[in-house]
Motif scaffolding. Structure first.
Motif, short mmCIF file in Angstrom:
data_model
loop_
_atom_site.label_atom_id
_atom_site.label_comp_id
_atom_site.label_asym_id
_atom_site.label_seq_id
_atom_site.Cartn_x
_atom_site.Cartn_y
_atom_site.Cartn_z
N ALA A 180 -9.84 -14.89 -10.95
CA ALA A 180 -9.40 -13.56 -10.50
C ALA A 180 -7.72 -13.57 -10.95
O ALA A 180 -7.18 -12.56 -11.43
N MET A 181 -7.27 -14.80 -10.67
CA MET A 181 -5.84 -14.80 -10.90
C MET A 181 -5.34 -14.53 -12.34
O MET A 181 -4.03 -14.10 -12.80
N GLY A 182 -6.26 -15.02 -13.36
CA GLY A 182 -6.08 -14.74 -14.59
C GLY A 182 -6.70 -13.34 -15.05
O GLY A 182 -6.52 -13.42 -16.39
N SER A 183 -7.18 -12.53 -14.57
CA SER A 183 -7.90 -11.53 -14.92
C SER A 183 -7.20 -10.37 -14.45
O SER A 183 -6.47 -10.27 -13.18
N SER A 184 -7.54 -9.12 -14.93
CA SER A 184 -7.21 -7.95 -14.50
C SER A 184 -7.80 -7.51 -13.17
O SER A 184 -9.22 -7.71 -13.23
N GLY A 185 -7.22 -6.82 -12.31
CA GLY A 185 -8.11 -6.41 -11.23
C GLY A 185 -7.29 -5.59 -10.33
O GLY A 185 -6.19 -5.44 -10.42
N LEU A 198 -7.52 -9.51 -1.06
CA LEU A 198 -7.41 -10.73 -0.28
C LEU A 198 -6.93 -11.74 -1.21
O LEU A 198 -5.89 -12.57 -0.97
N TYR A 199 -7.17 -11.85 -2.61
CA TYR A 199 -6.79 -12.78 -3.52
C TYR A 199 -5.29 -12.52 -3.77
O TYR A 199 -4.49 -13.41 -3.67
N ILE A 200 -4.73 -11.42 -3.80
CA ILE A 200 -3.38 -11.31 -4.21
C ILE A 200 -2.62 -11.47 -3.02
O ILE A 200 -1.39 -11.77 -3.14
N LEU A 201 -3.13 -11.33 -1.77
CA LEU A 201 -2.43 -11.41 -0.58
C LEU A 201 -2.11 -12.84 -0.27
O LEU A 201 -0.92 -13.47 0.04
N ILE A 202 -3.16 -13.54 -0.55
CA ILE A 202 -3.09 -15.26 -0.29
C ILE A 202 -1.94 -15.65 -1.51
O ILE A 202 -0.93 -16.32 -1.14
N ALA A 203 -2.20 -15.39 -2.63
CA ALA A 203 -1.16 -15.71 -3.75
C ALA A 203 0.25 -15.24 -3.67
O ALA A 203 1.02 -16.28 -3.54
N ALA A 204 0.48 -13.95 -3.18
CA ALA A 204 1.88 -13.63 -2.82
C ALA A 204 2.39 -14.46 -1.56
O ALA A 204 3.57 -14.70 -1.83
N LEU A 205 1.64 -14.69 -0.65
CA LEU A 205 2.15 -15.29 0.52
C LEU A 205 2.46 -16.93 0.20
O LEU A 205 3.38 -17.29 0.72
N LEU A 206 1.56 -17.69 -0.57
CA LEU A 206 1.90 -18.74 -0.81
C LEU A 206 3.04 -19.23 -1.73
O LEU A 206 3.72 -20.14 -1.75
N VAL A 207 3.55 -18.06 -2.38
CA VAL A 207 4.70 -18.10 -3.17
C VAL A 207 6.06 -17.70 -2.40
O VAL A 207 7.05 -18.47 -2.36
N CYS A 267 -2.63 -9.31 -14.91
CA CYS A 267 -3.51 -9.98 -14.00
C CYS A 267 -3.03 -9.99 -12.63
O CYS A 267 -1.95 -9.58 -12.39
N LEU A 268 -3.86 -10.76 -11.81
CA LEU A 268 -3.70 -10.64 -10.35
C LEU A 268 -2.33 -11.61 -10.10
O LEU A 268 -1.53 -11.47 -9.07
N LEU A 269 -2.17 -12.80 -11.06
CA LEU A 269 -1.12 -13.40 -10.81
C LEU A 269 0.25 -12.75 -11.28
O LEU A 269 1.07 -13.07 -10.29
N ALA A 270 0.31 -12.01 -12.09
CA ALA A 270 1.59 -11.01 -12.29
C ALA A 270 1.66 -9.99 -11.14
O ALA A 270 2.93 -10.01 -10.73
N GLY A 271 0.85 -9.46 -10.64
CA GLY A 271 1.19 -8.74 -9.33
C GLY A 271 1.38 -9.64 -8.32
O GLY A 271 2.25 -9.11 -7.43
N ALA A 272 0.81 -10.62 -7.95
CA ALA A 272 1.37 -11.55 -6.84
C ALA A 272 2.75 -12.18 -6.88
O ALA A 272 3.35 -11.76 -5.81
N LEU A 273 3.11 -12.23 -8.16
CA LEU A 273 4.54 -13.08 -8.23
C LEU A 273 5.26 -11.68 -8.33
O LEU A 273 6.56 -11.79 -7.60
#
Length: 286
Positions: A228-233, A72-81, A136-142
């Motif tokens: 979570a954005m700054g952590s591995s997941g 859910l987190y990575i979906l929201i972050a990726a769509l926001l970008v 981290c999830l931020l790297a995955g989302a980007l």
């Protein structure tokens, strides 16, 4: 002779129809078999304990709550970008750009990017984002945002092109400015295609695993969004890969349960895309 030709043509048409029906039947049968097999193997293994707890190697229990939250987190972050950049770029290229050669080059580049294997995006994301922010999830989302940018761009462009040019000319004739025409005439006329493209991109984000193996990591920790954005997941797809290759008891069953969840989410996303498209078409018809 005319009778022979007519009979041969009827045979050809019948053969082509038969091949098309066979192809459609095989495709539908394969899809139904895949859906049925995954649900048959996975739904019986879905329990409240599985979806509401985190894994523990001390007690040898398996839980996918962290994986659900990470998805859910990575979906929201990726769509926001990806949504602002993709929709904004499509509006500029379709409505504002004057150099059509440059637009053609960008469109060709977007189509080329959409056909690149996801594992290559994962490698590039590891070099660009994971080395900068860590795994981290931020790297995955980007990384997923870059992957889905061509899809959002092209679907939005095609939706914008469906709006008749006469609508724009009529708005200009009434004295409206360029941005007002885009905001009040063009976008409302193609919002169904844009929303449908966004929903389908969300489905692709949730189903991606190859790129995340290089960028997001494998941890199963419950965190809030910003932590979570700054952590591995691990997302659900990554967790499915991990559990499918684990020898401990219950891992295979958990992998089928995750597959069932992903299958149900995919069906729900596609159903939502159909409903949204029908809703906006009916709204435009009124």
């Amino acid at each position: 002779m005319n009778t022979t030709i007519s009979s041969g043509r009827r045979f050809y048409i019948g053969l082509m129809k038969g091949l098309m029906i066979l192809s459609a039947a095989l495709t539908c049968g394969l899809a139904l078999f895949l859906i049925g097999f995954v649900l048959y193997k996975g739904v019986p293994n879905l329990t409240w304990e599985l979806v509401s707890s985190k894994p523990s190697y001390l007690t040898d229990t398996i839980g996918i709550l962290p994986d659900i939250l990470n998805t859910l987190y990575i979906l929201i972050a990726a769509l926001l970008v990806v949504l602002p950049f993709g929709v904004g770029a499509a509006i500029y290229l379709t409505e504002y750009a004057r150099n059509r050669k440059l637009v053609a080059v960008i469109e060709y580049a977007a189509e080329t990017l959409s056909g690149i294997p996801s594992i290559i995006f994962g490698l590039v994301g590891m070099l660009l984002f994971a080395n900068t922010f860590g795994s981290c999830l931020l790297a995955g989302a980007l990384t997923l945002a870059v992957m889905n940018l061509p899809t959002i761009l092209r679907t939005t462009q095609e939706s914008l092109k469906t709006v008749p040019q006469s609508y724009r000319e009529g708005a200009f004739g009434l004295g409206a400015g360029k941005w007002r025409v885009v905001r009040t005439v063009v976008l409302p006329g193609c919002v169904d295609g844009i929303v449908t493209g966004c929903i389908l991109s969300a489905g692709r984000i949730m189903g991606e695993s190859a790129a995340l193996l290089f960028t997001a990591g494998f941890a199963h920790a419950v965190n809030d969004f910003f932590t979570a954005m700054g952590s591995s997941g691990a997302t659900l797809t990554v967790a499915l890969y991990l559990y499918a290759n684990e020898p401990r008891p219950g891992a295979k069953e958990a992998s089928f349960a995750i597959a069932a969840i992903l299958m149900l989410l995919t069906l729900a996303i596609n159903f939502a895309a159909v409903l949204v498209s029908r809703y906006f078409k009916k709204r435009r018809a009124l």
